[in-house]
Design a protein around this motif. Structure first.
Motif, PDB file in Angstrom:
ATOM      1  N   VAL A  59       0.859  -1.194   0.000  1.00 57.98           N
ATOM      2  CA  VAL A  59       0.000   0.000   0.000  1.00 57.98           C
ATOM      3  C   VAL A  59       0.891   1.238   0.000  1.00 57.98           C
ATOM      4  CG1 VAL A  59      -1.817   1.274   1.184  1.00 57.98           C
ATOM      5  CG2 VAL A  59      -1.842  -1.239   1.186  1.00 57.98           C
ATOM      6  N   ASP A  60       1.024   1.836  -1.160  1.00 57.24           N
ATOM      7  CA  ASP A  60       1.882   2.999  -1.319  1.00 57.24           C
ATOM      8  C   ASP A  60       1.192   4.262  -0.821  1.00 57.24           C
ATOM      9  OD1 ASP A  60       4.527   3.811  -2.826  1.00 57.24           O
ATOM     10  OD2 ASP A  60       3.040   5.336  -3.334  1.00 57.24           O
ATOM     11  N   ALA A  61      -0.109   4.342  -1.019  1.00 57.92           N
ATOM     12  CA  ALA A  61      -0.876   5.500  -0.553  1.00 57.92           C
ATOM     13  C   ALA A  61      -2.316   5.065  -0.319  1.00 57.92           C
ATOM     14  CB  ALA A  61      -0.832   6.632  -1.584  1.00 57.92           C
ATOM     15  N   TYR A  62      -2.923   5.650   0.713  1.00 56.78           N
ATOM     16  CA  TYR A  62      -4.342   5.402   0.980  1.00 56.78           C
ATOM     17  C   TYR A  62      -4.906   6.595   1.739  1.00 56.78           C
ATOM     18  CZ  TYR A  62      -8.692   3.560   2.849  1.00 56.78           C
ATOM     19  OH  TYR A  62     -10.024   3.401   3.168  1.00 56.78           O
ATOM     20  N   TYR A  63      -5.990   7.157   1.222  1.00 54.33           N
ATOM     21  CA  TYR A  63      -6.626   8.277   1.903  1.00 54.33           C
ATOM     22  C   TYR A  63      -8.158   8.128   1.880  1.00 54.33           C
ATOM     23  CZ  TYR A  63      -6.549   9.961  -2.985  1.00 54.33           C
ATOM     24  OH  TYR A  63      -6.662  10.072  -4.353  1.00 54.33           O
ATOM     25  N   GLY A  64      -8.603   6.856   1.906  1.00 55.00           N
ATOM     26  CA  GLY A  64     -10.027   6.566   1.991  1.00 55.00           C
ATOM     27  C   GLY A  64     -10.487   6.521   3.441  1.00 55.00           C
TER      28      GLY A  64
END
Length: 445
Positions: A59-64
């Protein structure tokens, strides 16, 4: 039968077998209800977050939604549980109802992109379970594409050209090349200043063609002990954290490249536009998560590398190099020759891909790979070791850079034409950054 078709049929057969096996012990009497695309998107995110608990690099990015991430951490799910859900999502996505409020072409692009992302997650799950694919099979499974082969003969013209350009002196060609580059190293106490100037220049160039959302910004940090030279960690809300690894010396040209690749019009802009156009603009939640080992990375890295040349064609590039040299206490009068030498080594990126393929497929051991990287990739011993560590950690990911740039560049040229002005290429890049695409589509279109 071609290689890609063979792999695809085998993968579909495996997926079908997995689905049958998963249902054999407890076959439902009624088929589960049909899933909408948004439900598939949500389940895809949750499987990726769950898989990220097994694979910290995924997971490189997550903003959920934060509670989805919390659930993944508190309820550890097994790999087979994750994979069974992914199999069903892959099977059901083609029958998901169409949103008639969206143009059919765009909706189909969303469907195809999400299907490929799901397939990549399923392949990554199998790798964590013990599947050890060849370099090219891993490339196809995770990134929807494989890189062309290169032999030693392919790099000899580059080496011969470089030999003519470099000052004479003792040592190998690679040693002469790196001695030359050392003359243009940014002093450690000027690295942050130089990076901020370079990123600022890249941002200024990008804003001439792109309108970015209000409030977009980046944070810059200098780090050590990493297998990569720089990284963009997207935070959401139009903010990126750009990290520069100071383990290896930073040259003026590399500072310019990282500014465009990690910042503008590279990773920062890609992530900002996705959040603005697809997440907030269309409500497509699957884009709130960026799984590193997926076709999305081929688009991300390819557009970021292509963006270097787009943002800084030769005249603009040399002008910025002169400015960065002056700030670094170097002689700006050498900028044009220095730039010509750096540009002459472009094929070293393909040599690095080939080194990874030979190493990962067992055709070369670590010592032979380090030698290849120094001879054809023109790396110092320290940089070669860093790249070997990258291969160990990230496998076939290396194809996304040089080969990604070549594919994206070819796609843009076919879309625009060589005689079109610069703004047409920027427009084509904007469309690529804001519209779901797969690597194979860039080859075909």
């Amino acid at each position: 039968m071609n290689r890609r078709l063979t792999w695809t049929l085998a993968s579909l057969g495996l997926l079908l077998g997995l689905a049958i096996a998963g249902c054999a012990s407890e076959r439902p009497s009624v088929r589960p209800p049909q899933l909408t695309m948004d439900q598939i998107s949500e389940l895809y995110i949750k499987q990726a977050l769950a898989l990220g608990e097994h694979d910290p690099n995924l997971v490189d990015a997550y903003y959920g939604p934060k509670d989805w991430q919390a659930q993944a951490k508190t309820r550890k799910r097994t790999l087979i549980e994750i994979r069974n859900v992914l199999v069903r999502l892959y099977q059901d996505i083609d029958s998901a109802p169409t949103d008639t409020s969206v143009q059919p072409e765009l909706w189909n692009l969303r469907r195809r992109h999400l299907r490929n992302q799901i397939a990549a997650l399923e392949a990554r799950t199998r790798m964590l379970e013990g599947w050890k694919p060849s370099f090219d099979d891993e490339s196809l499974a995770l990134y929807d594409i494989s890189a062309p082969f290169y032999g030693q003969e392919d790099f000899k013209p580059m080496l011969a050209s470089l030999d003519r350009m470099l000052p004479r002196g003792g040592g190998t060609l690679t040693e002469r090349y790196n001695r030359y580059l050392e003359r243009f190293t940014v002093p450690p106490n000027r690295v942050e200043e130089v990076m901020r100037i370079a990123i600022g220049a890249a941002r200024e160039r990008t804003l001439q063609y792109f309108r970015l959302p209000e409030g977009e910004r980046f944070e810059l940090a200098l780090v050590k002990d990493k297998p990569w030279s720089a990284y963009n960690w997207y935070q959401g809300d139009f903010v990126s954290r750009i990290e520069i690894n100071t383990d290896q010396p930073l040259t003026v040209a590399r500072a310019l490249e990282l500014a465009a690749h990690e910042g503008y019009p590279g990773h920062h802009v890609f992530n900002v536009l996705i959040e603005d156009q697809l997440v907030r603009g269309r409500g497509w939640k699957e884009f709130t998560l960026y799984p590193l080992f997926s076709p999305q990375s081929f688009i991300a890295e390819g557009t970021a590398d292509y963006g270097i040349e787009l943002a800084f064609p030769r005249a603009a590039r040399v002008a910025l190099i002169k400015k960065l040299m002056a700030v670094s206490g170097l002689n700006p009068g050498e900028a044009e020759t220095y730039d010509a030498v750096v540009q002459a080594t472009k094929l070293s990126g393909a040599a690095t891909v080939e080194a990874a393929r030979r190493y990962r497929d067992g055709q070369a051991d670590a010592a032979q790979t380090l030698d290849w990287l120094q001879t054809y990739g023109l790396a110092t011993p320290e940089r070669a070791q860093q790249r070997l560590e990258f291969f160990d950690r990230y496998g076939a990911y290396i194809i996304n850079y040089a080969f990604g740039e070549a594919v994206v560049g070819g796609y843009v040229q076919r879309s625009v034409g060589e005689s079109e002005p610069d703004y047409a290429r920027w427009r084509a890049l904007f469309d690529l950054l804001t519209t779901p695409r797969t690597p194979q589509m860039l080859m075909a279109e």
